[in-house]
Design a protein around this motif. Structure first.
Motif, PDB file in Angstrom:
ATOM      1  N   LYS A   1      28.803 -16.798  17.846  1.00  0.00           N
ATOM      2  CA  LYS A   1      28.223 -17.417  16.652  1.00  0.00           C
ATOM      3  C   LYS A   1      26.714 -17.611  16.810  1.00  0.00           C
ATOM      4  N   VAL A   2      26.267 -17.988  18.011  1.00  0.00           N
ATOM      5  CA  VAL A   2      24.835 -18.267  18.238  1.00  0.00           C
ATOM      6  C   VAL A   2      24.135 -17.091  18.927  1.00  0.00           C
ATOM      7  N   LYS A   3      24.789 -15.918  18.905  1.00  0.00           N
ATOM      8  CA  LYS A   3      24.233 -14.701  19.503  1.00  0.00           C
ATOM      9  C   LYS A   3      23.862 -14.906  20.978  1.00  0.00           C
ATOM     10  N   TYR A   4      24.741 -15.590  21.689  1.00  0.00           N
ATOM     11  CA  TYR A   4      24.653 -15.817  23.140  1.00  0.00           C
ATOM     12  C   TYR A   4      23.426 -16.629  23.561  1.00  0.00           C
ATOM     13  N   ASN A   5      22.949 -17.485  22.670  1.00  0.00           N
ATOM     14  CA  ASN A   5      21.919 -18.460  23.037  1.00  0.00           C
ATOM     15  C   ASN A   5      22.621 -19.623  23.743  1.00  0.00           C
ATOM     16  N   LYS A   6      22.459 -19.711  25.070  1.00  0.00           N
ATOM     17  CA  LYS A   6      23.219 -20.679  25.882  1.00  0.00           C
ATOM     18  C   LYS A   6      22.910 -22.125  25.501  1.00  0.00           C
ATOM     19  N   SER A   7      21.644 -22.428  25.202  1.00  0.00           N
ATOM     20  CA  SER A   7      21.265 -23.796  24.840  1.00  0.00           C
ATOM     21  C   SER A   7      21.952 -24.243  23.553  1.00  0.00           C
ATOM     22  N   LYS A   8      21.926 -23.352  22.542  1.00  0.00           N
ATOM     23  CA  LYS A   8      22.585 -23.688  21.275  1.00  0.00           C
ATOM     24  C   LYS A   8      24.091 -23.815  21.458  1.00  0.00           C
ATOM     25  N   ALA A   9      24.664 -22.920  22.264  1.00  0.00           N
ATOM     26  CA  ALA A   9      26.112 -22.962  22.494  1.00  0.00           C
ATOM     27  C   ALA A   9      26.512 -24.268  23.172  1.00  0.00           C
ATOM     28  N   ALA A  10      25.765 -24.669  24.193  1.00  0.00           N
ATOM     29  CA  ALA A  10      26.071 -25.916  24.907  1.00  0.00           C
ATOM     30  C   ALA A  10      25.989 -27.116  23.966  1.00  0.00           C
ATOM     31  N   LYS A  11      24.993 -27.091  23.087  1.00  0.00           N
ATOM     32  CA  LYS A  11      24.821 -28.203  22.139  1.00  0.00           C
ATOM     33  C   LYS A  11      26.005 -28.270  21.171  1.00  0.00           C
ATOM     34  N   LEU A  12      26.417 -27.113  20.643  1.00  0.00           N
ATOM     35  CA  LEU A  12      27.544 -27.093  19.713  1.00  0.00           C
ATOM     36  C   LEU A  12      28.852 -27.511  20.398  1.00  0.00           C
ATOM     37  N   LEU A  13      28.987 -27.146  21.683  1.00  0.00           N
ATOM     38  CA  LEU A  13      30.208 -27.486  22.429  1.00  0.00           C
ATOM     39  C   LEU A  13      30.176 -28.911  22.977  1.00  0.00           C
ATOM     40  N   ASN A  14      29.012 -29.585  22.809  1.00  0.00           N
ATOM     41  CA  ASN A  14      28.832 -30.962  23.283  1.00  0.00           C
ATOM     42  C   ASN A  14      28.990 -31.068  24.804  1.00  0.00           C
ATOM     43  N   ILE A  15      28.413 -30.084  25.536  1.00  0.00           N
ATOM     44  CA  ILE A  15      28.380 -30.117  26.992  1.00  0.00           C
ATOM     45  C   ILE A  15      26.971 -29.707  27.429  1.00  0.00           C
ATOM     46  N   ASP A  16      26.621 -29.993  28.688  1.00  0.00           N
ATOM     47  CA  ASP A  16      25.295 -29.579  29.139  1.00  0.00           C
ATOM     48  C   ASP A  16      25.333 -28.112  29.577  1.00  0.00           C
ATOM     49  N   ARG A  17      24.135 -27.519  29.744  1.00  0.00           N
ATOM     50  CA  ARG A  17      24.048 -26.095  30.064  1.00  0.00           C
ATOM     51  C   ARG A  17      24.684 -25.785  31.416  1.00  0.00           C
ATOM     52  N   LYS A  18      24.545 -26.697  32.384  1.00  0.00           N
ATOM     53  CA  LYS A  18      25.119 -26.471  33.705  1.00  0.00           C
ATOM     54  C   LYS A  18      26.635 -26.326  33.626  1.00  0.00           C
ATOM     55  N   THR A  19      27.257 -27.201  32.818  1.00  0.00           N
ATOM     56  CA  THR A  19      28.713 -27.140  32.636  1.00  0.00           C
ATOM     57  C   THR A  19      29.106 -25.838  31.942  1.00  0.00           C
ATOM     58  N   LEU A  20      28.297 -25.429  30.949  1.00  0.00           N
ATOM     59  CA  LEU A  20      28.581 -24.181  30.233  1.00  0.00           C
ATOM     60  C   LEU A  20      28.529 -22.993  31.190  1.00  0.00           C
ATOM     61  N   TYR A  21      27.471 -22.928  32.013  1.00  0.00           N
ATOM     62  CA  TYR A  21      27.357 -21.825  32.972  1.00  0.00           C
ATOM     63  C   TYR A  21      28.528 -21.813  33.944  1.00  0.00           C
ATOM     64  N   SER A  22      28.948 -23.015  34.354  1.00  0.00           N
ATOM     65  CA  SER A  22      30.068 -23.133  35.291  1.00  0.00           C
ATOM     66  C   SER A  22      31.354 -22.580  34.672  1.00  0.00           C
ATOM     67  N   LYS A  23      31.589 -22.938  33.407  1.00  0.00           N
ATOM     68  CA  LYS A  23      32.795 -22.483  32.722  1.00  0.00           C
ATOM     69  C   LYS A  23      32.728 -20.984  32.440  1.00  0.00           C
ATOM     70  N   MET A  24      31.542 -20.473  32.090  1.00  0.00           N
ATOM     71  CA  MET A  24      31.392 -19.042  31.866  1.00  0.00           C
ATOM     72  C   MET A  24      31.679 -18.256  33.140  1.00  0.00           C
ATOM     73  N   GLU A  25      31.213 -18.800  34.268  1.00  0.00           N
ATOM     74  CA  GLU A  25      31.485 -18.139  35.547  1.00  0.00           C
ATOM     75  C   GLU A  25      32.971 -18.171  35.880  1.00  0.00           C
ATOM     76  N   ARG A  26      33.594 -19.320  35.607  1.00  0.00           N
ATOM     77  CA  ARG A  26      35.021 -19.471  35.885  1.00  0.00           C
ATOM     78  C   ARG A  26      35.881 -18.525  35.073  1.00  0.00           C
ATOM     79  N   TYR A  27      35.523 -18.391  33.792  1.00  0.00           N
ATOM     80  CA  TYR A  27      36.308 -17.516  32.902  1.00  0.00           C
ATOM     81  C   TYR A  27      35.782 -16.087  32.857  1.00  0.00           C
ATOM     82  N   GLU A  28      34.775 -15.818  33.702  1.00  0.00           N
ATOM     83  CA  GLU A  28      34.181 -14.484  33.797  1.00  0.00           C
ATOM     84  C   GLU A  28      33.692 -13.978  32.438  1.00  0.00           C
ATOM     85  N   ILE A  29      32.967 -14.861  31.741  1.00  0.00           N
ATOM     86  CA  ILE A  29      32.358 -14.520  30.453  1.00  0.00           C
ATOM     87  C   ILE A  29      30.936 -14.078  30.724  1.00  0.00           C
ATOM     88  N   GLU A  30      30.611 -12.876  30.342  1.00  0.00           N
ATOM     89  CA  GLU A  30      29.251 -12.350  30.583  1.00  0.00           C
ATOM     90  C   GLU A  30      28.344 -12.640  29.403  1.00  0.00           C
TER      91      GLU A  30
END
Length: 442
Positions: free
Chosen positions: A413-442
Motif C-alpha cells: 500500500k505504501v510502496k515499501y516505504n518502511k517508515s510509513k508502513a511502521a506508522k500504519l502498523l503502529n509499531i516502530d521501524r526496528k520491530t518492523l525490520y525484525s518481523k520482515m526478517e523473520r517472515y523473510e519479506i524482502e
C-alpha cells in the motif's frame, strides 16, 4: 529477438519491464494507452503482448477484443491486481494465454513469457501427462464425471462440455476422443473466442485462392483436417450468426463448402463443444441459433469448479508439483503445513489453470525439498486471511500467517516505504525490520 508490446500506464514500472526484457534477450516496445496500442499494432508485428488490465482509456479486454477482431493470435499476458483476478479470468475467454498478478515476480513473469513463446500447436512434450491425468480425481463428483465420459465416449454423439474458465474442458474433450473409436484419427482443437468474424469461416471450412483479399492459396479448413476424428470447438458461443448457419449445415449434411468455392466436400467429424456459460441463455437472447444448440447438445457434461472437488484438490497439487519438478529441474517433495493450509483454503477462481500456475511458481521459488509460505503469491495469502473460511487448529500458525499478510499488504500500500508502513502498523521501524526478517519479506 521476440518483439514484445508492453501496454502499461505506470511509466516507472513500464521502464523496469523494458530493461528486464532487454536483459533477457527480448525487444520490448511500450505504450501507456489502449488507443496508442492500436496504432502501434497496425504498424508493427509483435510476437507477444504484455497488457495491464486497468488503463487510462479502457481495459486489457479492449486490447484483446481488438486483437481477436484483426485475427491476431499471438500470445497475450494480462497483468492485474489481485482484486481484478476474477475479471482477468475473463481475459482467458477472449484468448489470453495467461495472466499474472501485481506486484510482478520477475522469475514468474519470465517463466510465463517463455512458456507462451514456446507453446506450439500440437506440442505433446511434458504437458501430454496433463491430457491424460488432469481431470482425474477420487471424489464422488469426480466419479460422476468419469461415469458420464465413459458412457458417451464410445458413441458419435455431439457433446457440450460446460464449466468455469480453467476447469479443464479441453482435457475432458481429449479424454472423450481417446476413449472413442476415433482415437487413432486427428483431434483438432479450435478456440472460437480467438477467431474474428472474417476468419472464422475460413478457419473452419477452408477457402480457395482469391476468395478474399489475402487468400493467396487454397487452404484446408479444420473440418477437413479433422476428418475421421474429433473437432473440439472451445467457446462456441462466440461464433457469429453467419458462421453458425454454415456450421449447422455442415453437421446436418456432413458436407462443407470452402469460402469462394463451388464444390462441396464430404466430411466425417465428431463435434465436441465447450462453453463457460449456458448456451440456453444465448439462445434466449437471440445470439445463438436454437436449432444449432439442439444439434450440438446431444449430451452435456458439467465440469465442477475446483473449489467443489473436495479432496481432489490435494491430488491436483501433487500432480502439478510432479510436472513442475520435471519442467523446472527442481526436487520439491513436500509443502509446509502453513503453505498447504493456504492452498486448501483458497477458493481458486481460475480453477485448474490458476492452480497449475501457482504450483509452478511455488516450485520455481523453492530450491529445497520443502515449499514454504513465502513461495506462494502474496495476494493469495491476503485473500485467504480476509476470507471468513480462514480457520484452523494451529492458532499460532494462523496468527503468524495473518501478521505476515498484514505486513505485506501494508508495504504494498505504501510502496515499501518502511517508515510509513511502521506508522500504519503502529509499531516502530526496528520491530518492523525484525518481523520482515523473520517472515523473510524482502
Amino acid at each position: 529477438m521476440a518483439k514484445i508490446l508492453i501496454i502499461e500506464d505506470d511509466l516507472t514500472f513500464s521502464q523496469i519491464l523494458e530493461v528486464f526484457l532487454k536483459k533477457h534477450g527480448f525487444e520490448p516496445f511500450a505504450v501507456n494507452e489502449v488507443r496508442k496500442s492500436f496504432a502501434l499494432i497496425e504498424q508493427q508485428n509483435f510476437e507477444l503482448f504484455l497488457i495491464d488490465y486497468r488503463l487510462p482509456d479502457g481495459t486489457g479486454l479492449d486490447v484483446l477484443s481488438h486483437l481477436r477482431e484483426r485475427g491476431l493470435i499471438q500470445p497475450t499476458i494480462i497483468m492485474t491486481s489481485f482484486n481484478d483476478v476474477r475479471t482477468a479470468v475473463k481475459s482467458i475467454r477472449l484468448g489470453a494465454f495467461d495472466y499474472i498478478t501485481k506486484p510482478v515476480n520477475p522469475d514468474e513473469l519470465l517463466m510465463i513469457i517463455k512458456n507462451a513463446l514456446e507453446k506450439k500447436e500440437g506440442n505433446e512434450s511434458a504437458s501430454s501427462i496433463e491430457h491424460t491425468d488432469a481431470i482425474k480425481g477420487k471424489s464422488s463428483i469426480a466419479d460422476k464425471l468419469y461415469e458420464h465420459i465413459n458412457l458417451v465416449a464410445p458413441t458419435d454423439m455431439s457433446v457440450v462440455i460446460q464449466g468455469e474458465s480453467g476447469t479443464g474442458k479441453e482435457y475432458a474433450a481429449r479424454a472423450l476422443h481417446m476413449q472413442s473409436k476415433r482415437k487413432n484419427k486427428p483431434f483438432v482443437a479450435i478456440d472460437c473466442g480467438a477467431l474474428s468474424k472474417e476468419l472464422a469461416a475460413s478457419e473452419l471450412f477452408g477457402h480457395v485462392k482469391g476468395a478474399f483479399t489475402g487468400a493467396l492459396n487454397d487452404k484446408k479448413g479444420q473440418f477437413e483436417v479433422a476428418d475421421g476424428g474429433t473437432l473440439f470447438l472451445d467457446e462456441v458461443g462466440n461464433l457469429s450468426y453467419e458462421v453458425q448457419v454454415k456450421l449447422l449445415r455442415a453437421l446436418q449434411e456432413r458436407i462443407i463448402q470452402p469460402q469462394g468455392g463451388t464444390k462441396t466436400k464430404k466430411i466425417d467429424v465428431r463435434i465436441i463443444t465447450a462453453t463457460n456459460d449456458d448456451l440456453k441463455t444465448s439462445v434466449g437472447n437471440g445470439t445463438f441459433r436454437e436449432d444449432l444448440y439442439h444439434r450440438l447438445n446431444e449430451f452435456k457434461i458439467q465440469l465442477p469448479a475446483l473449489r467443489d472437488r473436495g479432496k481432489d484438490l490435494e491430488l491436483f497439487i501433487l500432480h502439478f508439483i510432479k510436472l513442475s519438478n520435471i519442467e523446472l529441474n527442481r526436487n520439491v517433495k513436500e509443502i509446509s503445513p502453513q503453505a498447504k493450509q493456504l492452498l486448501l483454503q483458497y477458493d481458486w477462481p481460475g480453477n485448474l489453470r490458476e492452480l497449475k500456475n501457482v504450483i509452478k511458481r511455488m516450485v520455481l521459488l523453492t530450491p529445497t525439498e520443502t515449499a514454504e509460505v513465502d513461495s506462494l503469491p502474496e495476494e493469495m495469502i491476503i485473500a485467504v486471511n480476509q476470507s471468513p473460511k480462514a480457520t484452523g487448529s494451529d492458532l499460532k500458525a494462523i496468527n503468524e500467517i495473518n501478521e505476515k499478510a498484514l505486513i505485506i499488504e501494508t508495504l504494498v500500500k505504501v510502496k515499501y516505504n518502511k517508515s510509513k508502513a511502521a506508522k500504519l502498523l503502529n509499531i516502530d521501524r526496528k520491530t518492523l525490520y525484525s518481523k520482515m526478517e523473520r517472515y523473510e519479506i524482502e
